[in-house]
Scaffold this active site. Structure first.
Site, short mmCIF file in Angstrom:
data_model
loop_
_atom_site.label_atom_id
_atom_site.label_comp_id
_atom_site.label_asym_id
_atom_site.label_seq_id
_atom_site.Cartn_x
_atom_site.Cartn_y
_atom_site.Cartn_z
N HIS A 101 1.03 -1.37 0.16
CA HIS A 101 0.05 0.08 -0.07
C HIS A 101 0.85 1.45 -0.07
CE1 HIS A 101 0.78 -0.60 4.53
NE2 HIS A 101 0.61 1.31 4.21
C1 UD1 Z 1 -2.66 5.47 5.15
C2 UD1 Z 1 -1.49 5.90 5.92
C3 UD1 Z 1 -0.31 4.69 6.02
C4 UD1 Z 1 -0.53 3.43 6.86
C5 UD1 Z 1 -2.28 3.13 5.75
C6 UD1 Z 1 -2.18 1.63 7.18
C7 UD1 Z 1 -1.00 8.44 6.37
C8 UD1 Z 1 -0.35 9.54 5.41
N1 UD1 Z 1 -1.06 6.89 5.74
O1 UD1 Z 1 -2.31 5.52 4.30
O2 UD1 Z 1 1.28 5.99 7.22
O3 UD1 Z 1 0.40 2.95 6.46
O4 UD1 Z 1 -2.92 4.19 6.13
O5 UD1 Z 1 -3.38 1.38 6.31
O6 UD1 Z 1 -1.88 8.82 7.18
N2 UD1 Z 1 -9.56 4.79 0.47
C9 UD1 Z 1 -10.63 3.15 0.94
N3 UD1 Z 1 -11.23 2.56 1.79
C10 UD1 Z 1 -11.07 3.15 3.14
C11 UD1 Z 1 -9.08 3.97 3.36
C12 UD1 Z 1 -8.84 4.81 2.09
O7 UD1 Z 1 -11.00 3.34 -0.51
O8 UD1 Z 1 -11.87 2.88 3.87
C13 UD1 Z 1 -8.80 4.33 -0.15
C14 UD1 Z 1 -9.00 5.83 -1.13
O9 UD1 Z 1 -9.21 6.17 -2.63
C15 UD1 Z 1 -7.58 6.56 -0.24
C16 UD1 Z 1 -6.25 5.73 -0.38
O10 UD1 Z 1 -7.42 4.61 -0.16
O11 UD1 Z 1 -7.47 8.15 -1.56
C17 UD1 Z 1 -5.86 6.03 0.45
O12 UD1 Z 1 -5.94 6.23 1.90
P1 UD1 Z 1 -4.99 7.07 2.46
O13 UD1 Z 1 -5.87 7.00 4.07
O14 UD1 Z 1 -5.06 8.69 2.29
O15 UD1 Z 1 -4.08 6.62 3.28
P2 UD1 Z 1 -3.32 4.63 3.20
O16 UD1 Z 1 -2.91 4.75 1.74
O17 UD1 Z 1 -4.36 4.64 3.34
N1 UDP Z 2 -4.03 -6.44 8.57
C1 UDP Z 2 -4.82 -6.93 8.14
N2 UDP Z 2 -5.78 -7.49 7.36
C2 UDP Z 2 -5.53 -7.24 6.10
C3 UDP Z 2 -4.47 -6.72 6.15
C4 UDP Z 2 -3.23 -6.58 7.13
O1 UDP Z 2 -5.95 -6.72 9.69
O2 UDP Z 2 -6.04 -7.51 5.08
C5 UDP Z 2 -3.18 -5.96 9.79
C6 UDP Z 2 -2.07 -6.46 10.13
O3 UDP Z 2 -2.29 -8.17 10.50
C7 UDP Z 2 -0.72 -5.30 10.31
C8 UDP Z 2 -1.70 -3.80 10.20
O4 UDP Z 2 -2.81 -4.72 9.74
O5 UDP Z 2 -1.04 -5.03 12.52
C9 UDP Z 2 -0.89 -3.41 9.57
O6 UDP Z 2 -1.60 -2.58 8.22
P1 UDP Z 2 -0.78 -1.51 7.08
O7 UDP Z 2 -0.07 -2.85 6.53
O8 UDP Z 2 -2.53 -1.46 6.43
O9 UDP Z 2 -0.56 -0.55 7.63
P2 UDP Z 2 1.74 -0.48 7.70
O10 UDP Z 2 1.18 -1.02 9.18
O11 UDP Z 2 2.29 0.25 7.12
O12 UDP Z 2 0.93 1.18 8.64
#
Ligand code: UD1
Ligand code: UDP
Length: 342
Positions: free
Chosen positions: A199
Site C-alpha cells: 500500500h
Molecule cells: C494510510 C497512512 C499510512 C498507513 C496506512 C495503513 C497516512 C499518510 N498514510 O495510508 O501511513 O500505513 O494508512 O493502511 O496517513 N481508501 C478507501 N477506503 C478506506 C480507506 C482508504 O477506499 O477505507 C482509499 C481512498 O481512495 C484513499 C486511499 O485508499 O484515497 C488511500 O487512503 P489514505 O488513508 O489516504 O492512505 P493509506 O494509503 O491508507
Molecule cells: N492487516 C489486516 N488485514 C489485512 C492486512 C493487514 O488485518 O488485509 C493488519 C496487519 O495484521 C497489521 C496491520 O493491519 O497489524 C497493518 O496495517 P497496514 O499494513 O495497512 O499499515 P502499516 O502497518 O503499514 O501502517
C-alpha cells in the site's frame, strides 16, 4: 481547565491504529479509567475499520469525525479542526496517539496548543526517508509529545540521538504484539502460498511500477494471495495467473493467513513486526525499515531489481519485552506521570 477528569482520549484513524490501541484501551478501562475514542474515519470501509472494532472488542468510538480520504493537507487540516472541538468539549487528562498516520499528527497538534499532555505510542521509529509522509508525521509528533513509548531499543536510540530528554523515553514493547497474544492461532490453511500486502504510494500509486512488481511476484514458485488495500485496488489494471486478489482481511483471518503462509511480501510497517514475531520469513519491498529488530528475525529488505530470497527464521525467543504486557507497562508509567504532574 484540562486534566481534571479520569479520562484519556485516543485518536484512531487507520487499520494499524485500531490494532495498536485495542489492548491499551482495554487495560485503561480495566483499571477504572474512562476512554474517549475519537475516530477520524481516515479509514472507513467496513473491512478497513469496523471489522477491527468488532473482532478486537474495541468500544464503539464516542466520536466519528468523518474526515475520510483527501490530500495530506485536507486529511490533516480537517482532522485538526474537528479534533480540537472534541478536546475543548471533553477536556481529557491526556491524549494518546498511535503510530504515524496523518490523523495522529493532527491529534497531537490539536492537543499541544491546548496544553493537553500527549502520549505517543510507537515513538522513535525512523526510516530516515523524508519522502515518506509517515516520517514527517513521526518527527513532528515526537517533538510535541510528553511521553515517548518505544517498541524497541533502536527507536529509543533514535530519540536519544535527536536530543530528546531521556526521562520522556520509555522502552515498553509493542502493543500490536499484545493484541497478537490475545488471538487464537489454532486454525490451519492447507494451501501452499505466499501472502502479500502492498500500500505504500511509491509501490502502488504508479501503475507501471505496480505492474512491474506484480509481474515479478507472478513468477515466484508458489501462488500469491493478496488481500488488496484499496490504494492497491485503485491502481490495478492487469490480471496475473499466479496471484489471487481478495478483499482486505479482518485481523483474525489476516494473522491466520500470515502464520500459515510459506512467506510474506509486504511494504507494511506492522506486518514486519508480526511476521518476525510469528517466525514467518518476510520480504519487505522498501529501501529502509523503522523496525531494525525485525532484520535479525527473518525480515529482508528487497527492491524490484533484487532476487526475492526468503531468510530462514526459527527463533525460540521473542524480541525484547514483546511479551504481551506492553499495555500494562504503559498504564503504570502513565499513572506515575499523572501523580508527578498533578
Ligand atoms: C494510510 C497512512 C499510512 C498507513 C496506512 C495503513 C497516512 C499518510 N498514510 O495510508 O501511513 O500505513 O494508512 O493502511 O496517513 N481508501 C478507501 N477506503 C478506506 C480507506 C482508504 O477506499 O477505507 C482509499 C481512498 O481512495 C484513499 C486511499 O485508499 O484515497 C488511500 O487512503 P489514505 O488513508 O489516504 O492512505 P493509506 O494509503 O491508507
Ligand atoms: N492487516 C489486516 N488485514 C489485512 C492486512 C493487514 O488485518 O488485509 C493488519 C496487519 O495484521 C497489521 C496491520 O493491519 O497489524 C497493518 O496495517 P497496514 O499494513 O495497512 O499499515 P502499516 O502497518 O503499514 O501502517
Amino acid at each position: 481547565m484540562f486534566g481534571e477528569t479520569n479520562t484519556y482520549a485516543h485518536i484512531v484513524a487507520a487499520r494499524p491504529n485500531f490494532i495498536k490501541a485495542a489492548p491499551l484501551i482495554e487495560e485503561l478501562s480495566n483499571k477504572g479509567y474512562n476512554n474517549i475514542i475519537i475516530h477520524t474515519n481516515q479509514h472507513y470501509d467496513y473491512k478497513m475499520s469496523k471489522i477491527f472494532f468488532q473482532e478486537l472488542d474495541i468500544p464503539e468510538p464516542n466520536y466519528h469525525l468523518g474526515i475520510k480520504s483527501g490530500t495530506h493537507a485536507q486529511q490533516t487540516g480537517n482532522s485538526l479542526i474537528e479534533i480540537e472541538k472534541v478536546l475543548l468539549k471533553k477536556q481529557p487528562k491526556a491524549l494518546i496517539v498511535y503510530g504515524d498516520v496523518n490523523s495522529t499528527l493532527a491529534g497531537a497538534l490539536a492537543a499541544v496548543k491546548l496544553h493537553i499532555p500527549i502520549f505517543h505510542i510507537e515513538s522513535g521509529c525512523r526510516s530516515f526517508d523524508k519522502k515518506m509522509p509517515e516520517e514527517i508525521n513521526r518527527i513532528l509528533i515526537d517533538n510535541i509529545s510528553d511521553l515517548l513509548f518505544c517498541t524497541e531499543q533502536s527507536a529509543c536510540d533514535n530519540l536519544i540521538n535527536e536530543g530528546f530528554n531521556k526521562n520522556k523515553i520509555k522502552l515498553v514493547g509493542n502493543t500490536a504484539i499484545d493484541t497478537l497474544y490475545k488471538v487464537n492461532l489454532n486454525k490451519t490453511i492447507n494451501k501452499d502460498y505466499y501472502l502479500c500486502t502492498l500500500h505504500r504510494p511509491f509501490n502502488v500509486d504508479n501503475k507501471d511500477i505496480l505492474h512491474k512488481i506484480l509481474s515479478k511476484l507472478n513468477k515466484l514458485d508458489k501462488k500469491i494471495t493478496i488481500p488488496a488495500h484499496p490504494r492497491l485496488k485503485n491502481n490495478l489494471n492487469h490480471t496475473y495467473n499466479n496471484i489471487e486478489f481478495i478483499e482486505p482481511l479482518g485481523y483474525l483471518d489476516f494473522i491466520n493467513y500470515l502464520k500459515c503462509s510459506k512467506g510474506a511480501i509486504s511494504d507494511s510497517g506492522g506486518i514486519q513486526c508480526e511476521a518476525s514475531f510469528l517466525n514467518v520469513p518476510l520480504l519487505t519491498l522498501r529501501p529502509t525499515t523503522e523496525h531494525l529488530v525485525t532484520l535479525e528475525r527473518g525480515n529482508t529488505l528487497v527492491n524490484i531489481d533484487k532476487d526475492f530470497i526468503f531468510q530462514k527464521t526459527q527463533h525460540t525467543d521473542t524480541p525484547f519485552i514483546w511479551d504481551g504486557n506492553t499495555s500494562k507497562r504503559i498504564v503504570n508509567i502513565i499513572e506515575s506521570y499523572d501523580t508527578q504532574n498533578s
